[in-house]
Design an enzyme around this catalytic site. Sequence first.
Site, mmCIF file in Angstrom:
data_model
loop_
_atom_site.group_PDB
_atom_site.id
_atom_site.type_symbol
_atom_site.label_atom_id
_atom_site.label_comp_id
_atom_site.label_asym_id
_atom_site.label_seq_id
_atom_site.Cartn_x
_atom_site.Cartn_y
_atom_site.Cartn_z
ATOM 1 N N HIS A 101 -24.899 -23.956 26.047
ATOM 2 C CA HIS A 101 -25.497 -25.385 26.591
ATOM 3 C C HIS A 101 -24.956 -26.790 26.057
ATOM 4 O O HIS A 101 -23.328 -26.787 24.912
ATOM 5 C CB HIS A 101 -26.609 -25.051 25.613
ATOM 6 C CG HIS A 101 -26.131 -24.532 24.334
ATOM 7 N ND1 HIS A 101 -25.524 -23.595 24.081
ATOM 8 C CD2 HIS A 101 -26.220 -24.913 23.201
ATOM 9 C CE1 HIS A 101 -25.341 -22.865 22.784
ATOM 10 N NE2 HIS A 101 -25.752 -23.819 22.474
ATOM 11 N N HIS A 103 -25.164 -30.257 23.981
ATOM 12 C CA HIS A 103 -26.053 -30.521 22.823
ATOM 13 C C HIS A 103 -25.210 -32.424 22.637
ATOM 14 O O HIS A 103 -24.884 -32.866 22.978
ATOM 15 C CB HIS A 103 -25.551 -30.524 21.100
ATOM 16 C CG HIS A 103 -25.432 -29.161 20.754
ATOM 17 N ND1 HIS A 103 -26.788 -28.307 19.784
ATOM 18 C CD2 HIS A 103 -24.850 -28.112 21.049
ATOM 19 C CE1 HIS A 103 -25.581 -26.880 19.402
ATOM 20 N NE2 HIS A 103 -24.975 -26.861 20.462
HETATM 21 P P1 AMP Z 1 -25.296 -23.590 19.063
HETATM 22 O O1 AMP Z 1 -24.651 -23.248 17.914
HETATM 23 O O2 AMP Z 1 -23.852 -23.996 19.551
HETATM 24 O O3 AMP Z 1 -24.918 -22.222 20.185
HETATM 25 O O4 AMP Z 1 -26.432 -23.783 19.322
HETATM 26 C C1 AMP Z 1 -28.069 -23.043 19.784
HETATM 27 C C2 AMP Z 1 -28.855 -24.103 19.010
HETATM 28 O O5 AMP Z 1 -30.041 -23.661 19.935
HETATM 29 C C3 AMP Z 1 -28.799 -24.503 17.535
HETATM 30 O O6 AMP Z 1 -29.177 -25.541 16.968
HETATM 31 C C4 AMP Z 1 -30.614 -23.865 17.678
HETATM 32 O O7 AMP Z 1 -31.561 -24.717 16.597
HETATM 33 C C5 AMP Z 1 -30.861 -23.769 18.850
HETATM 34 N N1 AMP Z 1 -31.855 -22.960 19.385
HETATM 35 C C6 AMP Z 1 -31.762 -21.889 18.445
HETATM 36 N N2 AMP Z 1 -32.924 -21.117 19.286
HETATM 37 C C7 AMP Z 1 -33.756 -22.531 20.323
HETATM 38 C C8 AMP Z 1 -34.731 -21.986 20.838
HETATM 39 N N3 AMP Z 1 -35.651 -21.356 20.958
HETATM 40 N N4 AMP Z 1 -35.513 -23.174 21.160
HETATM 41 C C9 AMP Z 1 -34.489 -24.416 21.259
HETATM 42 N N5 AMP Z 1 -33.484 -24.669 20.749
HETATM 43 C C10 AMP Z 1 -33.514 -23.677 20.049
#
Ligand code: AMP
Length: 108
Positions: A101, A103
Site C-alpha cells: 500500500h 500512503h
Molecule cells: P503500514 O504501517 O505501512 O503497514 O500501514 C498500515 C496502515 O493501515 C496504518 O496506517 C493503519 O492505520 C492502516 N489500517 C489498518 N487497518 C485498517 C483498516 N481496516 N482500514 C483502514 N486503514 C487501516
Amino acid sequence: MKDDCQFCKIVNGDTSTQFLYENDTLVVFKDINPHAPVHLLIVPKKHIRSINDLTQDDKNIVSEMITIARDMAKKESISSSGYKLFFNVERGGGQIIFHLHLHLVGGW
Ligand code: AMP
Ligand code: ZN
C-alpha cells in the site's frame, strides 16, 4: 487473495470500508488511524506482500498507484500545498499490514 490478509478482505468488499476510488487495479480508502488531515491508502487488488516482492509484471500496478495518488491529492485539494507519498517496507520500515500500500498524507 490471501485468506488471512486484512487488506485482501477490504479489497474484496468483505468489510464496511468505503472506497474513495476504485478501478480494475486498485482501491483507495481513508487510513483508519490518520497521521495527517488527509491520509489515504492506495492499495492494489493483487496481493503483493511488500515492495521487496514486486516482479516485472507488477510495474504497471506501481505506476498506476503513483498516478492515482497524484489524482487523489488533486481531488483532496492538497496538490499545491504539498503532500508525501511513501511505502513502509517490512517490519524495520514500519510496515504492519503485509499487503502492498502507498500512503498519501498531507493537508497540514
Ligand atoms: P503500514 O504501517 O505501512 O503497514 O500501514 C498500515 C496502515 O493501515 C496504518 O496506517 C493503519 O492505520 C492502516 N489500517 C489498518 N487497518 C485498517 C483498516 N481496516 N482500514 C483502514 N486503514 C487501516
Ligand atoms: Zn492481501
